[in-house]
Motif scaffolding. Sequence first.
Motif, short mmCIF file in Angstrom:
data_model
loop_
_atom_site.label_atom_id
_atom_site.label_comp_id
_atom_site.label_asym_id
_atom_site.label_seq_id
_atom_site.Cartn_x
_atom_site.Cartn_y
_atom_site.Cartn_z
N LYS A 87 -17.77 -9.80 34.14
CA LYS A 87 -18.75 -9.32 35.14
C LYS A 87 -20.10 -10.00 34.93
CE LYS A 87 -16.46 -4.87 35.64
NZ LYS A 87 -16.53 -3.43 35.37
N LEU A 88 -20.50 -10.15 33.68
CA LEU A 88 -21.75 -10.84 33.37
C LEU A 88 -21.71 -12.28 33.87
CD1 LEU A 88 -24.53 -11.03 31.94
CD2 LEU A 88 -23.25 -11.62 29.85
N SER A 94 -21.93 -4.01 37.68
CA SER A 94 -22.64 -4.87 36.74
C SER A 94 -21.94 -5.05 35.40
CB SER A 94 -24.03 -4.32 36.48
OG SER A 94 -23.94 -3.03 35.89
N GLY A 95 -21.21 -4.05 34.96
CA GLY A 95 -20.66 -4.09 33.61
C GLY A 95 -21.66 -3.62 32.59
N LEU A 144 -29.23 -4.40 32.68
CA LEU A 144 -30.34 -3.47 32.49
C LEU A 144 -29.95 -2.07 32.92
CD1 LEU A 144 -33.49 -5.45 33.69
CD2 LEU A 144 -32.79 -4.91 31.36
N ARG A 145 -29.13 -2.02 33.94
CA ARG A 145 -28.72 -0.72 34.48
C ARG A 145 -27.24 -0.80 34.83
NH1 ARG A 145 -30.97 2.18 39.92
NH2 ARG A 145 -29.54 3.92 39.78
N ALA A 146 -26.40 -0.43 33.91
CA ALA A 146 -24.95 -0.52 34.13
C ALA A 146 -24.54 0.48 35.20
CB ALA A 146 -24.21 -0.25 32.84
N ASP A 147 -23.61 0.04 36.06
CA ASP A 147 -23.10 0.95 37.09
C ASP A 147 -21.60 0.93 37.12
OD1 ASP A 147 -23.97 -1.70 38.19
OD2 ASP A 147 -22.85 -1.05 39.95
#
Length: 131
Positions: free
Chosen positions: A11-12, A123-124, A128-131
């Motif tokens: 994902k990154l 996002s994985g 900064l803010r995983a979802d």
Amino acid sequence: MNRYLADDIGKLILRLTLGLLLIAHGFAKITGGIDGVQAMLAGYGLPQALSYGVFFGEIVAPILLIAGAFTRPAAVVVIINMVFALLLAHTGQILSLGPQGGWAIELQAFFLFVAVAVALLGSGRYALRAD
């Protein structure tokens, strides 16, 4: 390697690839202007003010994707941006091949479909803010 770790790294990589490649197009709009986008919109009878949306689709959304903040909404902005780009600038190329034999809109299709994948995947963990 742990399956979940591999998923998050994947994902990154998707986020970084889409964000970094797309932001270069946004930088070109910052340095070269958006007159071409405005002319295309005017040619279709659309308000030229919509041209400023290109900055959201090619600067703001890619920055959010790279950071991993509001990833799904940012990916949706990229999807909308790419649909506009395809309809306004590349409709005649959809069924064409490029000079090297590849699909004439392969770059635009890449941006569109990777954005769809990111919107679906999120996002994985490395964000900064995983979802």
